[in-house]
Design a protein around this motif. Structure first.
Motif, short mmCIF file in Angstrom:
data_model
loop_
_atom_site.label_atom_id
_atom_site.label_comp_id
_atom_site.label_asym_id
_atom_site.label_seq_id
_atom_site.Cartn_x
_atom_site.Cartn_y
_atom_site.Cartn_z
N LEU A 70 -4.75 -1.79 -1.93
CA LEU A 70 -4.85 -0.42 -1.72
C LEU A 70 -4.46 0.14 -3.28
N THR A 71 -5.47 0.79 -3.67
CA THR A 71 -5.37 1.24 -5.02
C THR A 71 -6.11 2.52 -5.59
N LYS A 72 -6.20 2.84 -6.68
CA LYS A 72 -6.34 4.28 -7.03
C LYS A 72 -8.07 4.15 -7.38
N SER A 73 -8.72 5.11 -6.82
CA SER A 73 -10.08 5.32 -6.97
C SER A 73 -10.50 5.39 -8.48
N THR A 74 -11.30 4.76 -8.98
CA THR A 74 -11.80 4.96 -10.60
C THR A 74 -13.23 4.64 -10.40
N ARG A 119 -1.16 13.25 2.72
CA ARG A 119 -2.21 13.76 3.51
C ARG A 119 -3.26 14.52 2.45
N GLY A 120 -4.59 14.35 2.51
CA GLY A 120 -5.37 14.80 1.56
C GLY A 120 -5.57 13.97 0.35
N LYS A 121 -5.11 12.79 0.21
CA LYS A 121 -5.05 11.81 -0.66
C LYS A 121 -5.54 10.50 -0.32
N PHE A 122 -6.33 9.69 -1.14
CA PHE A 122 -6.84 8.53 -0.60
C PHE A 122 -6.60 7.40 -1.49
N TYR A 123 -6.30 6.21 -0.90
CA TYR A 123 -6.59 4.88 -1.69
C TYR A 123 -8.05 4.50 -1.70
N ALA A 124 -8.32 3.52 -2.72
CA ALA A 124 -9.51 2.80 -2.93
C ALA A 124 -9.34 1.41 -2.73
N LEU A 125 -10.21 0.79 -1.93
CA LEU A 125 -10.27 -0.82 -1.81
C LEU A 125 -10.79 -1.19 -3.09
N PRO A 126 -10.30 -2.20 -3.87
CA PRO A 126 -10.78 -2.71 -5.28
C PRO A 126 -11.82 -3.25 -5.30
N GLN A 127 -12.91 -2.65 -6.35
CA GLN A 127 -14.24 -3.38 -6.56
C GLN A 127 -13.79 -4.60 -7.43
N SER A 128 -12.90 -4.72 -7.91
CA SER A 128 -12.33 -6.02 -8.54
C SER A 128 -10.94 -5.74 -9.17
N PRO A 129 -10.19 -6.59 -9.38
CA PRO A 129 -8.84 -6.52 -9.88
C PRO A 129 -8.48 -6.34 -11.44
N GLN A 130 -9.70 -5.59 -11.73
CA GLN A 130 -9.97 -5.60 -13.29
C GLN A 130 -8.67 -5.08 -14.21
N LEU A 131 -8.13 -3.89 -13.78
CA LEU A 131 -6.94 -3.36 -14.49
C LEU A 131 -5.96 -4.01 -14.11
N PHE A 132 -5.46 -4.43 -12.95
CA PHE A 132 -4.28 -5.03 -12.62
C PHE A 132 -4.24 -6.39 -13.29
N LYS A 133 -5.26 -7.33 -13.56
CA LYS A 133 -5.16 -8.55 -14.18
C LYS A 133 -4.87 -8.09 -15.66
N GLN A 134 -5.57 -7.12 -16.09
CA GLN A 134 -5.13 -6.82 -17.62
C GLN A 134 -3.63 -6.52 -17.85
N LEU A 135 -3.14 -5.76 -16.78
CA LEU A 135 -1.86 -5.45 -16.75
C LEU A 135 -0.82 -6.57 -16.84
N LEU A 136 -1.35 -7.65 -16.19
CA LEU A 136 -0.63 -8.89 -16.04
C LEU A 136 -0.58 -9.53 -17.29
N MET A 137 -1.63 -9.40 -18.10
CA MET A 137 -1.61 -10.00 -19.42
C MET A 137 -0.56 -9.23 -20.36
N ILE A 138 -0.52 -7.95 -20.16
CA ILE A 138 0.53 -7.14 -20.98
C ILE A 138 1.63 -7.54 -20.37
#
Length: 584
Positions: A167-171, A186-205
């Motif tokens: 469950l992540t942010k729609s980009t 209410r009125g807000k949405f999660y997005a299912l990830p198209q890939s873990p791209q940003l999270f894996k970059q944050l793991l590098m950081i």
């Protein structure tokens, strides 16, 4: 006292077990009746064992009631088979004489029996029966073995398996997101990830310099044989690396995984730039196993008076084609012409060398040019040249590349059993989106550009794809680790500073707090397994896949939900829109 359901599997018994009393459990695969003696082939995922029930056996009357796909427990004695009845299977030297049979579960006559040829729709609706077939069992086991080999290699090289959120942010900068409404917000949405791209970059950081994950990814896009709305990729990221480090290690990785299932890949993968691949094969994922590289024949036509070709050359166009050795006639050539028209070409020229002569319907107009090609390319008897002229080089390459692939797979299937692996490098960083009338990132906007100060159409990326047998096996890049460069890229793809902050503010902030140089790659695991299994369709290597329209035939998903559920999420369905979409 515990009652054993089995002492051995159905693929385990051999001559060394003769004389032993054993208990087996499994599915009744087949029943044969020979002169009153019943032979029951009992199956589990390990193999098959032949069970013998004699007419004087205390379980004979019960055996009469058995049907195919019943689940039974058999107790009996292992005997060696008569020599003339032995087979080459793992249990082919023995059979079990039944003394007890227990029906664990009966079965109605199924819509089909495991291994029968039926429609894919029926196979997917009753997938649990389809998965009992030998081929599907082999595919699922193959998938398991390749997954274990991948983990073994990566663990050995110091990578950590780390999970990232579903469950992540729609980009929405790539395919469409699958959105998940929030009940609490209410009125807000999660997005299912198209890939873990940003999270894996944050793991590098974060300092985890070697990461991997068997990531489930979700993309709401039109489907093809090699696409699913949910799929698995082996996601890999590394810090303090250059492009060469990633390419070399990932070659070793893929060789190791395929070798684990008996497939030997080349010791060294070739490398082609994106431009070279498009010029030689008309594709950025070329299948090179049958040759037939595209050739530029423009020079052989510079003095032509043939109007169609002359007009193209006068407008700075090109003539390209390829040499092959296939049956050709006006009828066949006409089919090829209709094929390339779908890709934007106006037509197709062809000629054949027959006993030194040029055979072609356009020979009277272009004989001199065809003879020039024959001489320059040392054509042999039986060689066929297919060529076309167009002012747009991209259109010409793409159309001829598609025709080349179509012909190669039709006429050179004997060469399809080999394995050809290569890297495509130096991709364009941006591409023009005609619908949105702006440049978009070819891979994604977090890819590190090589020459950011060039005009947008000239910028190259530190991006690379691994190609195996004409399939993109995986793609990756070095990543941007500088906030200013990332902001400049967002500006190039038309994101205002406000939009960039709204969508990617968390990343921009992280890039200011100690980001190392890093890069990685993601491999399409379903596709990896499909290639290893020899299947053209990734649905054949996924336990419970969706259809081409994104439907689960087994469960009926996607399905309607209750009004109460919708009210809790503050969602209203527009009935007119549903009806309109259904009618369309």
């Amino acid at each position: 006292m515990r009652i054993l359901l089995r002492t051995h599997t159905c693929g385990e018994l051999n001559k060394s077990h003769v004389g032993e009393n054993v208990i087996l459990s499994g599915w009744v695969s087949r029943i044969r009746d020979l002169g009153g003696i019943k032979f029951i082939i009992l199956r589990d995922r390990y193999g098959e064992t032949q069970i013998v029930v004699n007419p004087d056996s205390p379980v004979y009357s019960l055996a009469q009631k058995l049907g195919r796909e019943y689940v039974i427990q058999v107790e009996g004695k292992v005997n060696e088979r008569p020599e003339e009845t032995k087979t080459n299977t793992s249990t082919g030297e023995i059979e079990v004489y039944a003394t007890k049979i227990n029906i664990l579960s009966s079965s109605e006559i199924p819509p089909f029996f495991p291994g029968e040829k039926v429609s894919e729709e029926l196979r997917l609706k009753y997938r649990y029966i389809d998965l009992r077939s030998e081929k599907m069992k082999e595919n699922i086991i193959l998938r398991h073995k390749m997954a274990q080999a991948a983990r073994e290699f990566l663990n050995r090289h110091g990578f950590l398996e780390i999970e990232t959120p579903y469950l992540t942010k729609s980009t929405p900068e790539g395919a469409r997101d699958f959105l998940v409404p929030s009940r609490l917000q209410r009125g807000k949405f999660y997005a299912l990830p198209q890939s873990p791209q940003l999270f894996k970059q944050l793991l590098m950081i974060s300092g985890f310099d070697k990461y991997y994950q068997f990531a489930r990814c979700f993309r709401d896009e039109d489907l093809r044989a090699d696409r699913q709305p949910e799929f698995t990729q082996i996601d890999i990221e590394m810090s303090f690396v250059e492009e060469e480090d990633i390419l070399n290690l990932m070659e070793d990785f893929i060789r190791f995984v395929y070798n684990s299932v008996g497939i030997k890949l080349p010791e060294k993968f070739d490398r082609l730039t994106y431009e070279e691949a498009m010029e030689k094969y008309g594709s950025d994922k070329p299948d090179r196993r049958f040759g037939m590289e595209l050739q530029d024949f423009t020079q052989e036509f510079v003095d032509t008076e043939f109007k169609i070709v002359k007009n193209v050359l006068d407008n700075k166009g090109s003539v390209k084609g390829f040499i092959t050795n296939i049956p050709i006639s006006r009828k066949i050539a006409s089919e090829y012409e209709e094929f390339v028209k779908k890709f934007g070409l106006g037509g197709l020229l062809w000629f054949k060398v027959d006993n030194g002569e040029i055979i072609s319907p356009t020979a009277k107009f272009l004989l001199k040019n065809y003879l020039q090609i024959k001489e320059n390319y040392n054509l042999k008897n039986g060689d066929v040249v297919l060529l076309a002229a167009n002012e747009n080089r991209e259109t010409l390459n793409e159309a001829l590349g598609a025709l080349r692939l179509n012909i190669g797979r039709k006429y050179f299937s004997d060469k399809m059993k080999s394995f050809d692996a290569l890297w495509i490098v130096d991709f364009p960083f941006l591409e023009w989106d005609k619908e949105e009338e702006r440049y978009v990132a070819r891979h994604h906007p977090f890819t590190l550009p090589k020459n950011l100060n060039e005009s947008p159409d000239k910028i190259k990326a530190y991006a690379y794809d691994m190609v195996l047998n004409g399939n993109e096996l995986g793609g990756g890049s070095l990543r941007i680790y500088n906030k200013e460069i990332q902001e400049k890229v967002f500006e190039l793809i038309g994101l205002s500073k406000e939009e960039a902050k709204e969508k990617f503010g968390f990343l921009l902030e992280a890039l200011q707090l100690g980001a190392p140089p890093h890069g990685g790659i993601a491999f399409g695991f379903d596709r990896m397994v499909a290639i290893a299994s020899g299947s053209d369709n990734i649905r054949d290597v996924i336990a419970f896949p969706k259809t081409a329209s994104g439907v689960c035939q087994l469960t009926g998903a996607p399905s309607e939900v209750s009004k109460k559920q919708l009210d809790e999420l503050s969602i209203m369905i527009k009935k007119d829109e549903v009806k309109k979409n259904f009618e369309e």
